[in-house]
Design a protein around this motif. Structure first.
Motif, PDB file in Angstrom:
ATOM      1  N   GLN A   3       0.848  -1.175   0.000  1.00  0.00           N
ATOM      2  CA  GLN A   3       0.000   0.000   0.000  1.00  0.00           C
ATOM      3  C   GLN A   3       0.886   1.228   0.000  1.00  0.00           C
ATOM      4  OE1 GLN A   3      -3.429  -0.097  -0.083  1.00  0.00           O
ATOM      5  NE2 GLN A   3      -3.399   2.122  -0.349  1.00  0.00           N
ATOM      6  N   ALA A   4       0.867   1.966  -1.118  1.00  0.00           N
ATOM      7  CA  ALA A   4       1.663   3.182  -1.241  1.00  0.00           C
ATOM      8  C   ALA A   4       0.811   4.399  -0.909  1.00  0.00           C
ATOM      9  CB  ALA A   4       2.217   3.303  -2.649  1.00  0.00           C
ATOM     10  N   SER A   5       1.442   5.402  -0.333  1.00  0.00           N
ATOM     11  CA  SER A   5       0.741   6.628   0.010  1.00  0.00           C
ATOM     12  C   SER A   5       1.709   7.801  -0.010  1.00  0.00           C
ATOM     13  CB  SER A   5       0.095   6.495   1.397  1.00  0.00           C
ATOM     14  OG  SER A   5       1.080   6.282   2.379  1.00  0.00           O
ATOM     15  N   GLY A   6       1.168   8.998   0.042  1.00  0.00           N
ATOM     16  CA  GLY A   6       1.992  10.185   0.160  1.00  0.00           C
ATOM     17  C   GLY A   6       2.090  11.028  -1.095  1.00  0.00           C
ATOM     18  N   GLY A   7       1.523  10.575  -2.189  1.00  0.00           N
ATOM     19  CA  GLY A   7       1.564  11.372  -3.399  1.00  0.00           C
ATOM     20  C   GLY A   7       0.703  12.609  -3.293  1.00  0.00           C
ATOM     21  N   GLY A   8       0.840  13.485  -4.276  1.00  0.00           N
ATOM     22  CA  GLY A   8       0.044  14.697  -4.273  1.00  0.00           C
ATOM     23  C   GLY A   8       0.579  15.698  -5.257  1.00  0.00           C
ATOM     24  N   LEU A   9       0.099  16.927  -5.125  1.00  0.00           N
ATOM     25  CA  LEU A   9       0.495  18.029  -5.982  1.00  0.00           C
ATOM     26  C   LEU A   9       1.448  18.938  -5.214  1.00  0.00           C
ATOM     27  CD1 LEU A   9       0.170  19.794  -8.539  1.00  0.00           C
ATOM     28  CD2 LEU A   9      -1.830  20.825  -7.429  1.00  0.00           C
ATOM     29  N   VAL A  10       2.564  19.259  -5.829  1.00  0.00           N
ATOM     30  CA  VAL A  10       3.553  20.116  -5.180  1.00  0.00           C
ATOM     31  C   VAL A  10       4.179  21.033  -6.225  1.00  0.00           C
ATOM     32  CG1 VAL A  10       5.427  18.449  -5.471  1.00  0.00           C
ATOM     33  CG2 VAL A  10       5.534  20.102  -3.603  1.00  0.00           C
ATOM     34  N   ALA A  12       7.276  23.073  -8.062  1.00  0.00           N
ATOM     35  CA  ALA A  12       8.680  22.789  -8.350  1.00  0.00           C
ATOM     36  C   ALA A  12       9.558  23.328  -7.218  1.00  0.00           C
ATOM     37  CB  ALA A  12       9.079  23.425  -9.678  1.00  0.00           C
ATOM     38  N   GLY A  13      10.541  22.507  -6.836  1.00  0.00           N
ATOM     39  CA  GLY A  13      11.400  22.875  -5.728  1.00  0.00           C
ATOM     40  C   GLY A  13      10.930  22.344  -4.392  1.00  0.00           C
ATOM     41  N   GLY A  14       9.714  21.829  -4.364  1.00  0.00           N
ATOM     42  CA  GLY A  14       9.143  21.333  -3.130  1.00  0.00           C
ATOM     43  C   GLY A  14       9.540  19.900  -2.837  1.00  0.00           C
ATOM     44  N   SER A  15       8.950  19.362  -1.782  1.00  0.00           N
ATOM     45  CA  SER A  15       9.279  18.013  -1.319  1.00  0.00           C
ATOM     46  C   SER A  15       8.018  17.203  -1.068  1.00  0.00           C
ATOM     47  CB  SER A  15      10.086  18.085  -0.012  1.00  0.00           C
ATOM     48  OG  SER A  15      11.297  18.772  -0.193  1.00  0.00           O
ATOM     49  N   LEU A  16       8.168  15.910  -1.203  1.00  0.00           N
ATOM     50  CA  LEU A  16       7.120  14.966  -0.852  1.00  0.00           C
ATOM     51  C   LEU A  16       7.776  13.724  -0.263  1.00  0.00           C
ATOM     52  CD1 LEU A  16       4.585  14.902  -3.842  1.00  0.00           C
ATOM     53  CD2 LEU A  16       4.112  15.653  -1.510  1.00  0.00           C
ATOM     54  N   THR A  17       7.044  13.042   0.597  1.00  0.00           N
ATOM     55  CA  THR A  17       7.517  11.775   1.144  1.00  0.00           C
ATOM     56  C   THR A  17       6.513  10.681   0.814  1.00  0.00           C
ATOM     57  OG1 THR A  17       8.612  12.911   2.973  1.00  0.00           O
ATOM     58  CG2 THR A  17       8.224  10.546   3.216  1.00  0.00           C
ATOM     59  N   LEU A  18       6.982   9.679   0.109  1.00  0.00           N
ATOM     60  CA  LEU A  18       6.149   8.538  -0.211  1.00  0.00           C
ATOM     61  C   LEU A  18       6.436   7.405   0.764  1.00  0.00           C
ATOM     62  CD1 LEU A  18       6.479   8.389  -4.107  1.00  0.00           C
ATOM     63  CD2 LEU A  18       4.911   9.752  -2.710  1.00  0.00           C
ATOM     64  N   SER A  19       5.390   6.695   1.132  1.00  0.00           N
ATOM     65  CA  SER A  19       5.549   5.547   2.016  1.00  0.00           C
ATOM     66  C   SER A  19       4.875   4.335   1.410  1.00  0.00           C
ATOM     67  CB  SER A  19       4.931   5.845   3.388  1.00  0.00           C
ATOM     68  OG  SER A  19       5.630   6.863   4.049  1.00  0.00           O
ATOM     69  N   CYS A  20       5.397   3.186   1.741  1.00  0.00           N
ATOM     70  CA  CYS A  20       4.832   1.945   1.234  1.00  0.00           C
ATOM     71  C   CYS A  20       4.861   0.933   2.364  1.00  0.00           C
ATOM     72  CB  CYS A  20       5.635   1.451   0.042  1.00  0.00           C
ATOM     73  SG  CYS A  20       5.001  -0.057  -0.693  1.00  0.00           S
ATOM     74  N   ALA A  21       3.722   0.390   2.663  1.00  0.00           N
ATOM     75  CA  ALA A  21       3.604  -0.590   3.735  1.00  0.00           C
ATOM     76  C   ALA A  21       3.372  -1.973   3.137  1.00  0.00           C
ATOM     77  CB  ALA A  21       2.459  -0.219   4.667  1.00  0.00           C
ATOM     78  N   ALA A  22       4.180  -2.931   3.572  1.00  0.00           N
ATOM     79  CA  ALA A  22       4.026  -4.307   3.104  1.00  0.00           C
ATOM     80  C   ALA A  22       3.385  -5.143   4.202  1.00  0.00           C
ATOM     81  CB  ALA A  22       5.381  -4.884   2.729  1.00  0.00           C
ATOM     82  N   SER A  23       2.689  -6.161   3.796  1.00  0.00           N
ATOM     83  CA  SER A  23       2.098  -7.059   4.782  1.00  0.00           C
ATOM     84  C   SER A  23       3.213  -7.814   5.482  1.00  0.00           C
ATOM     85  CB  SER A  23       1.143  -8.033   4.110  1.00  0.00           C
ATOM     86  OG  SER A  23       1.865  -8.912   3.263  1.00  0.00           O
TER      87      SER A  23
END
Length: 122
Positions: A3-10, A12-23
């Motif tokens: 299950q991936a999460s953390g995407g979005g609109l940002v 240019a020059g900004g930051s995002l953190t994506l996370s992925c949870a495995a069973s």
């Protein structure tokens, strides 16, 4: 299983953190990776990490800007993305490798998450 999460609109020059949870049943002894796919393009390698978190690989296009890490106690892998550009816009997928290393080839992965959209505006 992923299950991936953390995407979005940002901007240019900004930051995002994506996370992925495995069973719990998958991923703890396997390498993990992130790939991305932009519209009309092939899915491409972004970053990977081995099962212990001691070895990482990065695509040249993201070196110095993205950082992959994992928390085996939580069965999660994280992609910290800094200095984002419009060229980073894509759907990002996390994946579990066939073995303990983090390969760069798509064929080295067996489980894929559903993807999370990252959009970087100029």
């Amino acid at each position: 299983q992923l299950q991936a999460s953390g995407g979005g609109l940002v901007q240019a020059g900004g930051s995002l953190t994506l996370s992925c949870a495995a069973s719990r049943r998958t991923g703890s002894n396997n390498g993990m990776g992130w790939f991305r796919q932009a519209p009309g393009k092939e899915r491409e390698f972004v970053a990977s990490i081995n099962w212990r978190g001691l070895s990482t690989n990065y695509a040249d296009s993201v070196k110095g800007r993205f950082t992959i890490s994992r928390d085996n106690a939580k069965n999660t892998v994280t992609l910290q993305m800094n200095s984002l550009t419009p060229e980073d816009t894509a759907v990002y997928y996390c994946a579990i490798a066939l073995g303990p290393t983090g390969p760069v080839a798509r064929s080295g992965y067996r489980y894929w998450g559903q993807g999370t959209q990252v959009t970087v505006s100029s």
